[in-house]
Design an enzyme around this catalytic site. Structure first.
Site, PDB file in Angstrom:
ATOM      1  N   ALA A 140       0.843  -1.212   0.000  1.00  0.00           N
ATOM      2  CA  ALA A 140       0.000   0.000   0.000  1.00  0.00           C
ATOM      3  C   ALA A 140       0.873   1.256   0.000  1.00  0.00           C
ATOM      4  O   ALA A 140       0.414   2.337  -0.374  1.00  0.00           O
ATOM      5  CB  ALA A 140      -0.926  -0.006   1.215  1.00  0.00           C
ATOM      6  N   ILE A 187       1.354   1.731  -7.038  1.00  0.00           N
ATOM      7  CA  ILE A 187       0.174   0.988  -7.509  1.00  0.00           C
ATOM      8  C   ILE A 187      -0.705   0.608  -6.316  1.00  0.00           C
ATOM      9  O   ILE A 187      -1.934   0.775  -6.346  1.00  0.00           O
ATOM     10  CB  ILE A 187       0.599  -0.241  -8.343  1.00  0.00           C
ATOM     11  CG1 ILE A 187       1.248   0.222  -9.656  1.00  0.00           C
ATOM     12  CG2 ILE A 187      -0.594  -1.145  -8.627  1.00  0.00           C
ATOM     13  CD1 ILE A 187       1.812  -0.884 -10.533  1.00  0.00           C
ATOM     14  N   GLY A 188      -0.082   0.110  -5.243  1.00  0.00           N
ATOM     15  CA  GLY A 188      -0.842  -0.278  -4.045  1.00  0.00           C
ATOM     16  C   GLY A 188      -1.610   0.894  -3.459  1.00  0.00           C
ATOM     17  O   GLY A 188      -2.765   0.753  -3.044  1.00  0.00           O
ATOM     18  N   TYR A 233      13.053 -11.834 -12.767  1.00  0.00           N
ATOM     19  CA  TYR A 233      11.811 -11.099 -12.472  1.00  0.00           C
ATOM     20  C   TYR A 233      10.695 -11.611 -13.391  1.00  0.00           C
ATOM     21  O   TYR A 233       9.572 -11.868 -12.939  1.00  0.00           O
ATOM     22  CB  TYR A 233      12.040  -9.599 -12.663  1.00  0.00           C
ATOM     23  CG  TYR A 233      10.798  -8.749 -12.497  1.00  0.00           C
ATOM     24  CD1 TYR A 233      10.272  -8.465 -11.236  1.00  0.00           C
ATOM     25  CD2 TYR A 233      10.141  -8.222 -13.616  1.00  0.00           C
ATOM     26  CE1 TYR A 233       9.132  -7.683 -11.097  1.00  0.00           C
ATOM     27  CE2 TYR A 233       8.999  -7.437 -13.482  1.00  0.00           C
ATOM     28  CZ  TYR A 233       8.498  -7.169 -12.221  1.00  0.00           C
ATOM     29  OH  TYR A 233       7.362  -6.402 -12.086  1.00  0.00           O
TER      30      TYR A 233
HETATM   31  N1  LIG Z   1       5.617  -0.104 -12.216  1.00  0.00           N
HETATM   32  C1  LIG Z   1       5.550  -0.961 -13.214  1.00  0.00           C
HETATM   33  O1  LIG Z   1       5.864  -0.629 -14.385  1.00  0.00           O
HETATM   34  C2  LIG Z   1       5.092  -2.364 -12.971  1.00  0.00           C
HETATM   35  C3  LIG Z   1       4.841  -3.166 -14.086  1.00  0.00           C
HETATM   36  C4  LIG Z   1       4.408  -4.478 -13.893  1.00  0.00           C
HETATM   37  C5  LIG Z   1       4.216  -4.956 -12.623  1.00  0.00           C
HETATM   38  N2  LIG Z   1       4.477  -4.159 -11.553  1.00  0.00           N
HETATM   39  C6  LIG Z   1       4.301  -4.755 -10.218  1.00  0.00           C
HETATM   40  O2  LIG Z   1       3.476  -3.916  -9.408  1.00  0.00           O
HETATM   41  C7  LIG Z   1       3.812  -4.096  -8.041  1.00  0.00           C
HETATM   42  C8  LIG Z   1       3.976  -2.726  -7.404  1.00  0.00           C
HETATM   43  O3  LIG Z   1       4.969  -1.989  -8.073  1.00  0.00           O
HETATM   44  P1  LIG Z   1       5.009  -0.381  -8.067  1.00  0.00           P
HETATM   45  O4  LIG Z   1       5.256   0.030  -9.455  1.00  0.00           O
HETATM   46  O5  LIG Z   1       3.848   0.179  -7.319  1.00  0.00           O
HETATM   47  O6  LIG Z   1       6.363  -0.140  -7.274  1.00  0.00           O
HETATM   48  P2  LIG Z   1       6.739   0.832  -6.076  1.00  0.00           P
HETATM   49  O7  LIG Z   1       5.993   2.115  -6.124  1.00  0.00           O
HETATM   50  O8  LIG Z   1       8.227   0.883  -6.079  1.00  0.00           O
HETATM   51  O9  LIG Z   1       6.249   0.021  -4.768  1.00  0.00           O
HETATM   52  C9  LIG Z   1       6.908  -1.126  -4.343  1.00  0.00           C
HETATM   53  C10 LIG Z   1       6.188  -1.659  -3.118  1.00  0.00           C
HETATM   54  O10 LIG Z   1       6.796  -2.896  -2.731  1.00  0.00           O
HETATM   55  C11 LIG Z   1       7.060  -2.861  -1.336  1.00  0.00           C
HETATM   56  N3  LIG Z   1       8.199  -3.694  -0.982  1.00  0.00           N
HETATM   57  C12 LIG Z   1       9.481  -3.568  -1.424  1.00  0.00           C
HETATM   58  N4  LIG Z   1      10.260  -4.497  -0.820  1.00  0.00           N
HETATM   59  C13 LIG Z   1       9.430  -5.214  -0.011  1.00  0.00           C
HETATM   60  C14 LIG Z   1       9.628  -6.292   0.889  1.00  0.00           C
HETATM   61  N5  LIG Z   1      10.840  -6.851   1.086  1.00  0.00           N
HETATM   62  N6  LIG Z   1       8.564  -6.760   1.585  1.00  0.00           N
HETATM   63  C15 LIG Z   1       7.342  -6.208   1.403  1.00  0.00           C
HETATM   64  N7  LIG Z   1       7.084  -5.198   0.571  1.00  0.00           N
HETATM   65  C16 LIG Z   1       8.124  -4.691  -0.119  1.00  0.00           C
HETATM   66  C17 LIG Z   1       7.337  -1.387  -1.044  1.00  0.00           C
HETATM   67  O11 LIG Z   1       7.181  -1.149   0.350  1.00  0.00           O
HETATM   68  P3  LIG Z   1       7.962   0.056   1.149  1.00  0.00           P
HETATM   69  O12 LIG Z   1       8.008   1.224   0.190  1.00  0.00           O
HETATM   70  O13 LIG Z   1       7.116   0.284   2.357  1.00  0.00           O
HETATM   71  O14 LIG Z   1       9.313  -0.463   1.481  1.00  0.00           O
HETATM   72  C18 LIG Z   1       6.277  -0.725  -1.903  1.00  0.00           C
HETATM   73  O15 LIG Z   1       5.041  -0.742  -1.217  1.00  0.00           O
HETATM   74  C19 LIG Z   1       5.059  -4.996  -8.023  1.00  0.00           C
HETATM   75  O16 LIG Z   1       4.683  -6.330  -7.781  1.00  0.00           O
HETATM   76  C20 LIG Z   1       5.590  -4.887  -9.444  1.00  0.00           C
HETATM   77  O17 LIG Z   1       6.289  -6.051  -9.817  1.00  0.00           O
HETATM   78  C21 LIG Z   1       4.897  -2.873 -11.688  1.00  0.00           C
END
Ligand SMILES: NC(=O)c1ccc[n+]([C@@H]2O[C@H](COP(=O)([O-])OP(=O)(O)OC[C@H]3O[C@@H](n4cnc5c(N)ncnc54)[C@H](OP(=O)(O)O)[C@@H]3O)[C@@H](O)[C@H]2O)c1
Length: 241
Positions: free
Chosen positions: A9, A13-14, A149
Site C-alpha cells: 500500500a 500501484i498499491g 523477475y
Molecule cells: N511499475 C511498473 O511498471 C510495474 C509493471 C508491472 C508490474 N508491476 C508490479 O506492481 C507491483 C507494485 O509496483 P510499483 O510500481 O507500485 O512499485 P513501487 O511504487 O516501487 O512500490 C513497491 C512496493 O513494494 C514494497 N516492498 C518492497 N520491498 C518489499 C519487501 N521486502 N517486503 C514487502 N514489501 C516490499 C514497497 O514497500 P515500502 O516502500 O514500504 O518499502 C512498496 O510498497 C510490483 O509487484 C511490481 O512487480 C509494476
C-alpha cells in the site's frame, strides 16, 4: 464490513488500489515494508474521506517467509487479498546470484502463496472472496535483463490459473492484472532518453498510470465479477501483446 489486505500500500500501484477500493466501501489493511510515512498519510486521508470504514496498518518484510504468521495474527476477518508489493533486479542471468533469486522468488511467489494458504479458511467463510496479483507483462512475454523477475511474475500467473480451480466452488476468485510499464517509483531510474525509447515501443506512446491498474483491481473485487476466475487481465497500452 468487507475488508481487504493490500500489500505494498506504500507503493504507487498499491496506494492507488487502496484509494479505489476505499471509494467502493472497502475497509483495508494497509501493508508497508519500510515506508511507514506514506501509509500513515494514506491512512489519514482514507479515515477522513470514509469515516464509516476501518483502516489498519500492517508491516511485514514479504521476502521473509517467517513474517507470514505474524502477519496472519494481525488480520481479523478478510474478504480479499491484493498483492501489490515487490521490486525487480536488473542484470544479465550470468550475473544473477542465488541470494537475488531467493529474494525475488520469496517476495513475489513463495510468501504470497504462504499468505494465501494461511488466510484460506478466513476467506472461505466470506462471500465473494477475492485474490488478485499485480503481475507483469514480462511474466507473459519475458524480458532480457530481467529474466528472473520475468520468471517470478510468470509463476504468479501459473499459480492464479491453478489455485483458482481449487477454490472456485467456494466462490473465491483468483486473478492477475498484468501491468505494462507504469509511471511509478519502480521506473524512476529511467533517464529521459531511455523513457523516450520505452514510450516509442508502446503502441499507446506513453506509460500507464497507477490508477489505470487500480481501476481493474476495483472491478475484480466487485460482486459482479464473481464468474471471472483464473484470468490474467493485461493492461499495457498494447505493449508486448
Ligand atoms: N511499475 C511498473 O511498471 C510495474 C509493471 C508491472 C508490474 N508491476 C508490479 O506492481 C507491483 C507494485 O509496483 P510499483 O510500481 O507500485 O512499485 P513501487 O511504487 O516501487 O512500490 C513497491 C512496493 O513494494 C514494497 N516492498 C518492497 N520491498 C518489499 C519487501 N521486502 N517486503 C514487502 N514489501 C516490499 C514497497 O514497500 P515500502 O516502500 O514500504 O518499502 C512498496 O510498497 C510490483 O509487484 C511490481 O512487480 C509494476
Amino acid at each position: 464490513m468487507k475488508i481487504a489486505l493490500v500489500t505494498g500500500a506504500s507503493g504507487d500501484i498499491g496506494f492507488s488500489i487502496c484509494q479505489s477500493l476505499a471509494a467502493d466501501g472497502w475497509s483495508l489493511y494497509l501493508h508497508y515494508h519500510s515506508n511507514k510515512q506514506k501509509v500513515i498519510q494514506l491512512l489519514k486521508e482514507l479515515e477522513q474521506s470514509f469515516p464509516k470504514q476501518e483502516f489498519f496498518l500492517v508491516q511485514a518484510d514479504l521476502s521473509d517467509a517467517t513474517a507470514v504468521s505474524a502477519l496472519k495474527n494481525q488480520l481479523f476477518s478478510l474478504n480479499a487479498l491484493v498483492f501489490a508489493h515487490g521490486t525487480t533486479e536488473f542484470g544479465l542471468l550470468r550475473d544473477l546470484t542465488p541470494e537475488s533469486m531467493d529474494y525475488l522468488w520469496n517476495m513475489h511467489v513463495k510468501v504470497p502463496i504462504l499468505i494465501a494458504q494461511a488466510v484460506q479458511e478466513k476467506i472461505h467463510r466470506t462471500e465473494n472472496g477475492r485474490i488478485v496479483f499485480i503481475s507483469s507483462i514480462y511474466g507473459e512475454m519475458g524480458s532480457s535483463n530481467e529474466v528472473f523477475y520475468s520468471t517470478v511474475k510468470g509463476a504468479q500467473i501459473a499459480f492464479v490459473k491453478a489455485y483458482s480451480k481449487e477454490v472456485a466452488s467456494w466462490g473465491l476468485t483468483v486473478n492477475a492484472v498484468s501491468a505494462g510499464a507504469i509511471n511509478t517509483q519502480m521506473n524512476s531510474h529511467y533517464s529521459g532518453d531511455e523513457l523516450l525509447d520505452l514510450k516509442s515501443e508502446i503502441p499507446m506512446g506513453r506509460l500507464g498510470e497507477a490508477s489505470e491498474i487500480s481501476f481493474w483491481v476495483q472491478q475484480l473485487l466487485k460482486p459482479e465479477s464473481a464468474y471471472m476466475t483464473g484470468q490474467t487481465l493485461t493492461v499495457s497500452g498494447g505493449w508486448l501483446k
